[in-house]
Scaffold this active site. Structure first.
Site, mmCIF file in Angstrom:
data_model
loop_
_atom_site.group_PDB
_atom_site.id
_atom_site.type_symbol
_atom_site.label_atom_id
_atom_site.label_comp_id
_atom_site.label_asym_id
_atom_site.label_seq_id
_atom_site.Cartn_x
_atom_site.Cartn_y
_atom_site.Cartn_z
ATOM 1 N N LYS A 81 0.864 -1.186 0.000
ATOM 2 C CA LYS A 81 0.000 0.000 0.000
ATOM 3 C C LYS A 81 0.899 1.234 0.000
ATOM 4 O O LYS A 81 1.952 1.238 0.664
ATOM 5 C CB LYS A 81 -0.866 -0.040 1.270
ATOM 6 C CG LYS A 81 -1.923 1.060 1.369
ATOM 7 C CD LYS A 81 -2.731 0.887 2.659
ATOM 8 C CE LYS A 81 -3.837 1.917 2.822
ATOM 9 N NZ LYS A 81 -4.606 1.722 4.062
ATOM 10 N N SER A 156 -9.532 1.749 3.316
ATOM 11 C CA SER A 156 -8.676 2.500 2.424
ATOM 12 C C SER A 156 -7.655 1.659 1.669
ATOM 13 O O SER A 156 -7.073 2.138 0.704
ATOM 14 C CB SER A 156 -7.924 3.560 3.225
ATOM 15 O OG SER A 156 -7.054 2.942 4.164
ATOM 16 N N SER A 180 -9.651 -0.610 7.563
ATOM 17 C CA SER A 180 -9.090 -0.443 6.218
ATOM 18 C C SER A 180 -8.376 -1.649 5.626
ATOM 19 O O SER A 180 -7.998 -1.625 4.457
ATOM 20 C CB SER A 180 -8.146 0.752 6.195
ATOM 21 O OG SER A 180 -8.882 1.942 6.152
#
Lengths: 487, 489, 95
Positions: A81, A156, A180
């Protein structure tokens, strides 16, 4: 090559390497080709580090050929990420304000994966500064759900979950502050684990809410989660909140039985807000687990309904502080201004998206003079109550079983109202507040063919127990046989 | 004192806030060096530059130094304390918040004894002592007001600072300066701060208010910043006493504000009035965990405390029969106190050792500069050697002073210089008798006075003999010869 | 209830330039979120200790040992306006 290497789990890929049936370079090329072909549609990646990946793969080829692999992750192509700092590789956190930022340092987890021989394919898309539940709030592009490109992948860590679900990476790392990792894992039908707070180092993880940020794995199956967690977990002297507890062998822990395991089902999670299909899926999952010898009882987590309110004070407060450093002085975006204040204010106005600004404003407000006790102080006390709920529950049960999300993946643009978006995290947020580990595994499908997430929650540092139960469930169900049709 | 005269009718109330840089090797929260004077931005890393994702980790020695200081100031070291974030935007502060301590400081409720006018001693309360990180340095192209842009050097960002806040109990600018001197001496004794005010190791802000003598409520206080020497503390506060007294006399109201001391021009001036009050939005630093300093930790720190200046001073008076003021000067820095005791230890008498240090050594070495005293060109052993040459009559006291200057210039010992330059006292009675005869022959009046028994005349003869021998005559021997000569006549 | 003046004050504290329309929209959204958050007032938290960390740890230190700093070039490489060995910022006006 007969098998498509991108369809394999990490452990299957590693076995193929050991058996001489594939090489890290072949797997890496297969992934790079698939990313080139499909990621324009999925939007999972912000940066693809093809050349570095090829070089790392070649080094792994050599080690494997010499029969001296660094371990089970050697040569496995992974994605990170974009919240994790990577030395020499652009790290934006999904924000314009960090566009072009190239950190001169690595996050501890990036360092550990590199030391384990993993090949980094690139950096995945995310809601800006990890604030969001749909990956629509990336400053650069939205990510789409591989199961239905008109739907969001969750967030997210939506880029990581979509990449893994779409076979664009063997596995990925995400972060979970209010859900997330687990929520996008549920939406994309992957496995996602949020470890105990302090289990995995936060060093180099661009902070959203320091007391709530948890790095963790997003993988194709539970065994991969055990592998990846084992590689990144453990004490880090650079993170004062990291815990000096020994790391158990999570893969070995998978083999245990769940017979006699006491499972608690929180009544507060089965409210009218919960999609009936998901409620049914959870009940069916309990049936499966009972069939494996576990017992189930209803429990109560009375403060469940307050978790989100606590979260929307603590997380924005910490975020408003953590994001103060983006001022156009040292790195990232600078918008010219008449003077310093003007420059910084204009830079922040242009560099942050609407959701980030909203949370900075909210966080600044609740910390400002006269409001601390009413908001932040009170939220920290209710946080104690939330934590206590779980402690009391775990006096009577070994694990808690719950839905991961109230609904399945929604359509792009469907949730415009911030509060409606926030309500997505109602089942994941309390676990972050308590700092305890939880995993989301594939728990079935909706009538429309979208994955449903099943959440298992354990007491602090009981990741092994969590993985054992999740693995047993996964083995007993047929859900992993389905995969999204992307090509 | 003009300040006092102008302020007659007012009581002055001063509190000092002192920021001391701790002499740790590394910064408060990262491993970067704290060495002063490195080229700009060469002592920084992602942590102290506040780069995204980086995390602070507390320097153990900083906590030890803070604890040691707290104990020396007789503070209560809190069983539990924590760091908090203090928010405000300034480009020298990389994260735009400072990691500091707020509601739970390291230590509280201490005090510091200072000398006050008239020879008394007062204990000034210390409210709190806490640790925090320093900010970087801004270089303005011109002045802050006129610079079209400014430049930032982050080398200093993250250096450990210890902030100590006194009670508002100082009642004059002199007392404020005395407080700061005593404060600095303790820190330097403890080895926790180098006390170098020029390099900014010790920085001071003051709060000052005036009230009519006898009034019970405090007057409006004004904060004065930028007091970076003892002299500036006193001058700035004197200026402020006069300014505030004049304003009050004229029936004006004192504005609560922050004023900056301009040392070059010798006045304080208002910093732009704050249209926008600070709101620091403190909250517990989530990247750090609380400190719970147990009794054992605190007791270890207590056991490691050296003798502090005031205790040393009392001991010097008792043990070496020094006057209070002499002992105070000699214990003004730890290095000087050690120098004195080393000189005595090397065989010098306590009295001559004190005299030589106070009158000669401190001419060539600044006594409050620890390093300068340790690097003194005249070592304690050499000074003791010089005193021995006087004691055994090898050289006169007068010659000794010039020998001292030569020692200071060349770092040689006294005997080497005396031997090479033939400075040994003339102890040859034959040669001296000849000189005495010459002196007497040249001045018949002196001869007559001397013969009539005048003491002054004898002294004058001795003086002339010393002069004729360029100080090398042994004065005691000259007197003996004169006595002998008188008895023969 | 959060007022427009509150929004302007907070925007200043947070160094965010907001247009009139943005500020007004922000006020509405913050008001809605705060109304939701205010449900915490229903709970009795008398005597409850605050939690700042889920996992209780105390006394975490590092030793006072110098680690190499990063080369200046590496630290300045990301600066929007480097000025030789320093970082340049526009004219500072105190507030």
């Amino acid at each position: 090559m007969t098998t498509d290497l991108t369809r394999l789990t990490m452990h299957a890929l590693a076995a193929a390497y050991r058996a001489g049936e594939a090489t890290p370079s072949q797997a890496t090329e297969a992934y790079l080709a698939r990313i080139a072909a499909l990621d324009t549609r999925v939007g999972g990646y912000l940066t693809v580090t093809a050349e570095a990946a090829r070089a790392a793969a070649r080094a792994a080829d050599a080690r494997l050929a010499a029969r001296r692999p660094l371990g089970p992750l050697d040569g496995v192509p992974l994605a990170l990420k974009d919240v994790f700092c990577t030395r020499g590789v652009t790290t934006t956190c999904g924000s314009r304000i960090l566009e072009g930022f190239v950190p001169p340092y690595d996050a501890t987890v990036a360092e550990r994966l590199a030391a384990a021989g993993a090949v980094m394919l690139g950096k995945t898309n995310m809601d800006e500064f990890a604030m969001g539940s749909s990956t629509e709030h990336s400053a650069f592009k939205p990510t789409r759900n591989p199961w239905d490109l008109s739907r969001v992948p969750g967030g997210s860590s939506g880029g990581s979950a979509a990449a893994v679900a779409g076979d664009l990476a063997a596995a990925a790392l995400g972060t979970d502050t209010g859900g997330s990792i687990r929520q996008p894992a549920a939406f994309c039908g992957t496995v996602g684990l949020k470890p105990t707070y302090g289990r995995v180092s936060r060093y180099g993880l661009i902070a959203f809410a320091s007391s709530l940020d948890h790095p963790g794995p997003i993988t194709k199956d539970v065994r991969d989660t055990a592998l990846l967690l084992g590689a990144i977990a453990g004490h880090d002297p650079r993170d004062a909140t990291s815990v000096p507890e020994p790391v158990p062998d999570y893969v070995a822990a998978l083999d245990g039985s769940v017979a006699g395991l006491r499972l608690g089902v929180p009544r507060e999670y089965f409210t009218e807000g919960l999609d009936p299909e998901i409620a049914r899926a959870v009940r069916e999952a309990l049936e499966v687990l009972r069939g494996l010898g576990a017992t189930t009882t209803e429990i109560s987590l009375p403060t469940t309904d307050y978790g989100l309110a606590v979260y929307y004070i603590i997380a924005p407060a910490e975020a408003s502080s953590n994001l103060a450093r983006y001022d156009g002085v040292k790195y990232g975006l600078r918008v010219p201004g008449r003077d310093l204040i003007d420059m910084s204010s204009a830079t922040r106005a242009a560099g942050f998206g609407a959701e980030v600004k909203r949370r900075i404003m909210l966080g600044t407000y609740v910390l400002s003079a006269g409001y601390y006790d009413a908001y932040y102080g009170r939220a920290q006390k209710v946080r104690t109550l939330v934590k206590r709920d779980f402690e009391q529950a775990f006096a009577a049960v070994d694990l808690i079983v719950a839905p991961t999300t109230p609904g399945v993946a929604f359509k792009h643009g469907e949730k415009e109202d911030p509060l409606a978006m926030y309500l997505n995290d109602v089942f994941t947020v309390p676990v972050d507040l308590a700092g305890i580990p939880a995993i989301s595994v594939r728990g079935g499908f909706s009538a429309t063919g979208l994955p449903i997430g099943l959440q298992l929650i354990a007491p602090a540092f009981e990741e092994a127990r969590l993985l054992r139960a999740a693995h047993a469930y996964e083995q007993a169900t047929p859900w992993l046989e389905r995969r999204p049709e992307l090509s | 004192m003009s300040a006092v005269a102008t302020a007659a009718g007012y009581e002055v109330v001063i509190g000092l806030e002192v920021h001391a840089q701790l002499s740790t090797r590394t910064k408060m929260f990262c491993g970067c060096s704290t060495t002063f004077g490195a080229p700009p931005n060469t002592q920084t890393c992602p942590v102290c530059q506040g780069m995204p994702g980086t995390l602070p980790v507390i320097n153990r020695r900083a906590i030890e130094f803070g604890t040691r200081t707290a104990l020396a100031f007789d503070c209560t070291v809190n069983a539990s304390c924590r760091f908090a974030r203090k928010h405000y935007y300034y480009p020298d502060m990389p994260k735009n918040f400072q990691i500091s301590q707020y509601e739970e400081p390291l230590a509280e409720h201490g005090g510091l004894e200072i000398d006050v006018a008239g020879g008394g001693v007062r204990r000034i309360g210390i409210q709190r002592l806490h640790l925090e990180e320093d900010v970087g340095k801004l270089v303005h192209e011109g002045t802050l007001e006129t610079a079209p842009s400014s430049l930032v050097d982050y080398n200093r960002a993250g250096v450990p600072l210890m902030e100590t806040v006194s009670q508002p109990e100082l009642s004059s600018p002199e007392e404020a300066a005395a407080y700061l001197r005593a404060f600095r001496a303790v820190l330097v004794y403890l080895g926790v701060c180098d006390g170098n005010m020029e390099e900014g190791s010790l920085r001071c802000d003051a709060n000052i208010s005036l009230r009519r003598r006898g009034a019970t409520e405090l007057g409006t206080k004004v904060e004065i910043k930028n007091l970076n020497s003892f002299r500036n503390v006193q001058r700035a506060l004197e200026f402020e006493v006069i300014r505030q007294a004049a304003a009050l006399d004229a029936g004006e109201r004192i504005v609560q504000e922050t004023r900056l001391w301009d040392a070059d021009r010798g006045y304080t001036r208002s910093m732009r009035s704050k249209e926008f009050a600070h709101d620091y939005r403190y909250f517990p630093e989530p990247d750090l965990v609380p400190l719970e300093l147990d009794l054992a930790f605190v007791e270890r720190a207590r056991a490691a405390l050296p003798e502090l200046p005031r205790a040393g001073r009392r001991r010097f008076v008792e043990q070496y029969a020094l006057r209070g003021a002499e002992a105070a000067t000699l214990t003004g820095s730890r290095a000087l106190a050690e120098y004195y005791e080393a000189t005595v230890g090397a065989g010098a008498g306590p009295r001559p050792a004190a005299n030589w240090i106070l009158s000669e050594l401190l001419r060539v070495v600044p006594g409050d500069d620890e390093q300068a005293v340790r690097d003194s060109p005249v070592s304690p052993a050499h000074l003791a050697g010089l005193i021995r040459l006087i004691d055994d009559g090898t050289i006169s006291g007068k010659i000794a002073k010039s020998v001292f200057d030569k020692m200071a210039a060349s770092r040689e010992d006294a005997a080497t210089i005396v031997g090479r330059e033939g400075l040994t006292q003339v102890a040859d009675s034959g040669a001296l008798a000849l000189v005495i005869d010459q002196v007497l022959a040249a001045d018949p009046k002196l001869l007559a006075d001397w013969k009539s028994g005048k003491t002054a005349a004898e002294n004058a003869i001795v003086g002339q003999v010393m002069k004729a021998t360029q100080g090398k005559a042994n004065p005691a021997l000259v007197r003996d010869l004169l006595k002998e000569k008188l008895s023969k006549t | 209830m959060i007022s427009r003046a509150d929004v302007d004050h907070v925007a200043r504290l947070a160094r965010l330039t907001l247009s009139d329309a943005e500020a007004e929209r922000m006020r509405e959204q913050l008001a809605a979120i705060l109304a939701y958050i205010n449900k915490l007032r229903e709970l009795d938290v008398e005597g409850v200790e605050p939690t700042s960390h889920a996992v209780p740890l105390v006394n975490v230190f590092r030793e006072d040992e110098v680690q190499p700093s990063l080369p200046r070039e590496a630290m300045i490489a990301n600066a929007p306006e480097p000025a030789g060995e320093l970082f340049r910022v526009p004219r500072i006006i105190e507030d």
